[in-house]
Enzyme design. Sequence first.
Site, short mmCIF file in Angstrom:
data_model
loop_
_atom_site.label_atom_id
_atom_site.label_comp_id
_atom_site.label_asym_id
_atom_site.label_seq_id
_atom_site.Cartn_x
_atom_site.Cartn_y
_atom_site.Cartn_z
N ASP A 171 0.79 -1.23 0.00
CA ASP A 171 0.00 0.00 0.00
C ASP A 171 0.82 1.28 0.00
OD1 ASP A 171 0.89 0.16 2.71
OD2 ASP A 171 -0.88 -0.96 3.38
N HIS A 186 6.79 -7.60 -1.13
CA HIS A 186 5.85 -8.16 -2.11
C HIS A 186 5.51 -7.17 -3.23
CE1 HIS A 186 4.46 -10.93 1.38
NE2 HIS A 186 5.53 -11.39 0.78
N CYS A 194 3.93 -5.29 -17.72
CA CYS A 194 3.50 -6.15 -18.82
C CYS A 194 4.21 -7.49 -18.70
CB CYS A 194 3.82 -5.50 -20.17
SG CYS A 194 3.46 -6.58 -21.59
N ASN A 319 1.85 -7.70 17.90
CA ASN A 319 0.78 -8.26 17.09
C ASN A 319 -0.32 -8.79 18.01
OD1 ASN A 319 -0.05 -9.13 14.29
ND2 ASN A 319 -0.18 -11.10 15.32
#
Length: 353
Positions: A171, A186, A194, A319
């Site tokens: 993001d 990632h 392409c 977390n």
Amino acid sequence: MVNLHGHVRVSASHVGRLGGVYQAGKRPADPLSLLGEDQLEKKAQMLTEWLQNKKSVLCITGAGLSTESGIPDYRGHKGSYHRGHKPMIHQQYMDSEFQRKRYWGRSMIGWKKFDAAEPNKGHFALAALEKMGRIGVKLEDQQSFYEPDDEFEFSFSSGLRDLAIVTQNVDSLHQRAGSRQVVQLHGGGKLLRCMSCGKRKDRNEFHMELESANRGWLDEALQGYDKSLDMRPDGDALIKEMDYDHVHVPHCPHCNKGFFKPDVVFFGDTVPKNRVKLCEEAVKVSDGILVVGSSLAVHSAYRHVRSASLLGIPTAIVNVGETRAETEGLNHILKVEAPAGDTLSLCAEGFHS
């Protein structure tokens, strides 16, 4: 079994596998209702004390950091896996024209909200910690850290490389919050590539072309769109069953035959070797790993925490919910069970004061 920090370890047999990815079966608690103010301050103090005497901390972040920005995660309290969401698989996208049409049809609904998300206090706190020198490592630069298309950049290298944050998120909210030394493990969702000629394209520009070519289809899809349902973690949206065969997806204008794919690592794909190499070397020169908002279910991030454990490098994990580091019984782990944004903000404020 209980580890040195008093946290219960659960046997790995309690965690199932799905395509090589660990899937937690239990829905984690709601981060925003987990702790009172006094408890939250104690959790932040735990993290502050852990960071206090460290000089080279590498931070790894996951989707749980961006949930406070309105971007859903996969495995958290409101994670899309708990609602039956199945993410796009790399080979499905590459092999099936229908799957590509379905992906882009749903993305015409969900992408704008995803792209409009703003950094939250957790992102800003990490940017502040980077600026203060509380997170970040310095390592010798190598040509193997660069993608083939970008190897020319290595000739301008000073010989040293800084890295503060390795994020699983696509993001770009870390960069928008002011973090400078970031690697998107990632990839980034704002660019397309392409699959035939490799040319890149701005995603928002592509969406303008996509919407122009599918105005009638989009109008019909919007009639069945329930805005009360959040977007999906990968930027698409849940819409009523549509005839995706009628979605027109523009081809690459450079080679006139290839199709575009978001320049991200879909499930089932592999992280580029240069990013893996950079992260591996950054772990080796660190004196601590800070994990924020990640269950570490995906191997691409877990592998670096496991490496740190084997090297005797301590890891702190902020977390809500159990992580793979705990179920696998890794050593040198401090678990801070607390919401990311508030905990990081209190920690950064403590160092700043």
